[in-house]
Motif scaffolding. Structure first.
Motif, PDB file in Angstrom:
ATOM      1  N   PRO A  80       2.658 -10.606  -1.667  1.00 14.16           N
ATOM      2  CA  PRO A  80       1.283 -10.852  -2.134  1.00 14.16           C
ATOM      3  C   PRO A  80       0.776  -9.724  -3.014  1.00 14.16           C
ATOM      4  N   ARG A  81       0.590  -9.991  -4.250  1.00 19.96           N
ATOM      5  CA  ARG A  81       0.000  -9.017  -5.170  1.00 19.96           C
ATOM      6  C   ARG A  81      -1.153  -9.707  -5.880  1.00 19.96           C
ATOM      7  N   VAL A  82      -2.231  -8.997  -6.039  1.00 13.44           N
ATOM      8  CA  VAL A  82      -3.408  -9.606  -6.640  1.00 13.44           C
ATOM      9  C   VAL A  82      -3.555  -9.111  -8.066  1.00 13.44           C
TER      10      VAL A  82
ATOM     11  N   ARG B 267      -7.404  -7.312   2.326  1.00 18.15           N
ATOM     12  CA  ARG B 267      -6.522  -8.399   1.895  1.00 18.15           C
ATOM     13  C   ARG B 267      -6.877  -8.828   0.473  1.00 18.15           C
ATOM     14  N   HIS B 268      -8.176  -8.834   0.183  1.00 15.90           N
ATOM     15  CA  HIS B 268      -8.600  -9.216  -1.176  1.00 15.90           C
ATOM     16  C   HIS B 268      -8.055  -8.237  -2.213  1.00 15.90           C
TER      17      HIS B 268
ATOM     18  N   ASP C 291      -5.544  -6.160  -1.575  1.00 13.30           N
ATOM     19  CA  ASP C 291      -4.133  -5.909  -1.284  1.00 13.30           C
ATOM     20  C   ASP C 291      -3.869  -4.425  -1.035  1.00 13.30           C
TER      21      ASP C 291
ATOM     22  N   ASP D 120      -4.218  -1.218   2.282  1.00 14.00           N
ATOM     23  CA  ASP D 120      -4.238  -1.018   3.724  1.00 14.00           C
ATOM     24  C   ASP D 120      -5.690  -0.990   4.216  1.00 14.00           C
TER      25      ASP D 120
ATOM     26  N   TYR E  73      -4.707 -20.990  -0.442  1.00 12.82           N
ATOM     27  CA  TYR E  73      -4.677 -19.905   0.526  1.00 12.82           C
ATOM     28  C   TYR E  73      -4.792 -20.453   1.950  1.00 12.82           C
TER      29      TYR E  73
END
Lengths: 92, 399
Positions: B38-40, B69-70, B72, B74, B192
């Motif tokens: 997952p990369r934004v 998470r939005h 990406d 920690d 998602y």
């Protein structure tokens, strides 16, 4: 959740979950290894309140804050070290 | 999710094999970049409408988990950031409360304060600006200024505002292999899907209980205070810190004390401020020298009110040519000088504050520095007043 986060959440040596193994290997639903982070900060906050009580009650002078303020943190750190050592000893 | 698609296709092929199945080269590979992790993209980061509070990864309300998470990154970085910023004008609390109130939980479409996506984005940015102002405002009067944070916040605001026009549609794009879907076999577009909720209860159970306990205890203390029992202001903060300490000690053994450390740090800050206010805010020092020899060259106070009254000096000629320096950190400086003296007043306020010099020269603001004179005649002895304050009010008057 990463291993580090588990460590943050449950403290060192905590197996995620609400049942842990005791020395005999049986599970109990209420026994938890001590969460060192919460223990340390709990003692530190309690120490701050104690220092406040001494100051507010005029038991000690304001100037004594210089040596009183570190005491909660020293106590909390010492307790955390002891808890970690005891926890590590139990695990081994 | 991606792996389900080929299986559906395979199932459909058993009944109505498409003509293209004879040519293996025409069958597009379902594997995509999903395996890269997952990369934004920048557009995804700027699309705050997609932001959701995390359910599975949460300490308090899932704001940091969802934001992590939005972005990406920690979540521990954001949690530390929220706590640290809470100490600077409450900026961290403002940001967290904004996320809590405005951002829906994952799987939900409505937040506690429900707005449409565009309004929510604007509200979040606006509250981010408010938090930045609180952060900057808290630093006024200090010896340093968080220019890096201010600049980063400004850049982020401009970036978010500027990019709205060129924003890509956030609707998911159908995959290439949808074209090869069999008739009647709809291929769901990848969307998602939040991670499954952990069936084990591990939320911060003690946090809410502690908040309720603090509320009840503070109420009882307030009743006692109102009933006439002597209660110092700092006792309220001390009570909160004490309860948090107790619950942390309990939680260290029974678990589920998440969020209490952050709460305790905030309460401790309040305790320190309230104690300082109790002990030192009321400090008031007055000096009334009666002769020139008794007038000191320097008068200093930390926080509080300092009055230097020179009007009782009988031999004002002895003050001729002297400079009296009056300094303080936070509070009020009042200097009274004999009317029969020429006075040169030099005033410097580093932070927010105001001044009133000889009832004629008034002003204030942030970082005031000014000078004024009082003329008592040609033969009058002269005195220089050098007043310096970090934050507060400086008054120089004649009598």
């Amino acid at each position: 959740m990463s291993e580090h986060e588990h460590e943050q959440e449950y403290g060192y040596g905590y197996e995620p979950g609400y049942q842990t193994q005791d020395d005999e290997g049986t599970l109990s639903s209420w026994q938890h290894p001590v969460n060192v982070g919460h223990l340390v900060m709990g003692i530190a906050f309690a120490g701050m309140v104690l220092v406040w009580a001494l100051i507010a009650g005029d038991v000690v002078a304001d100037e004594d804050l210089r040596w009183l303020m570190p005491i909660p943190w020293v106590s909390a750190g010492a307790a955390g070290l002891v808890a970690m050592a005891v926890g590590a000893r139990r695990r081994t | 999710m991606v792996r389900d698609v080929p299986s559906q296709q395979a199932g459909a092929m058993t009944t109505t094999p498409p003509p293209s199945s004879a040519d293996p080269s025409a069958d597009p590979a379902p594997e995509g970049p999903a395996d890269d992790g997952p990369r934004v993209s920048r557009d995804e980061v700027r699309d705050l409408g997609r932001l959701r509070r995390s359910v599975a990864d949460r300490k308090v309300a899932g704001v940091a988990g969802g934001l992590a998470r939005h972005l990406d990154i920690d979540p521990i970085i954001l949690r530390v950031g929220f706590v640290v910023l809470a100490f600077f004008g409450g900026a961290g609390l403002i940001l967290y409360a904004a996320g809590w109130a405005l951002v829906p939980e994952e799987g939900q479409q409505r937040a506690a304060v429900h707005l449409d996506e565009r309004s929510r984005t604007i509200a979040l940015v606006a509250l981010g600006v408010v938090a930045a102002l609180a952060l900057v405002g808290d630093s006024w009067g200090a010896y340093w200024f968080p220019w890096p944070l201010a600049i980063i916040g400004l850049i982020a605001f401009v970036w978010l505002s500027r990019s709205r026009d060129g924003r890509q549609p956030s609707a998911p794009v159908a995959p290439d292999h949808a074209a090869n879907a069999p008739e009647g076999g709809a291929v769901p577009a990848p969307a998602y899907v939040p991670p499954p909720r952990d069936p084990r209860k591990r939320g911060p159970k003690l946090f809410w209980f502690t908040l309720l306990l603090i509320a009840v205890a503070e109420g009882v203390l307030g009743i006692l205070d109102g009933a006439g029992v002597p209660v110092v202001d700092s006792a309220y903060a001390a009570l909160a810190v004490g309860i948090i300490a107790l619950m942390l000690l309990v939680g260290s053994v029974v678990g589920r004390a998440g969020g209490l450390i952050a709460l305790g740090l905030v309460a401790s800050l309040g305790l320190a401020a309230a104690t300082a206010s109790d002990r030192w805010e009321g400090d008031r020092f007055e000096h009334h020298p009666t002769s020139a020899d008794e007038v000191q060259d320097v008068y200093t106070i930390g926080n509080g009110s300092l009055v230097v009254d020179l009007t009782d000096v009988t031999d004002v000629e002895g003050l001729d040519g002297r400079t009296v320096r009056v300094t303080g950190e936070v509070g009020e400086l009042v200097i009274r000088v004999p009317e029969e003296m020429d006075v040169q007043a030099d005033v410097d306020i580093d932070g927010p504050g105001g001044y009133d010099l000889f009832d004629r020269h008034t002003g204030g603001g942030f970082g005031s520095s000014t000078a004024a004179q009082h003329d008592a005649g040609d033969d009058a002895p002269s005195l220089t007043i050098d007043a310096d304050l970090e934050l507060g009010q400086i008054t120089i008057e004649t009598e």
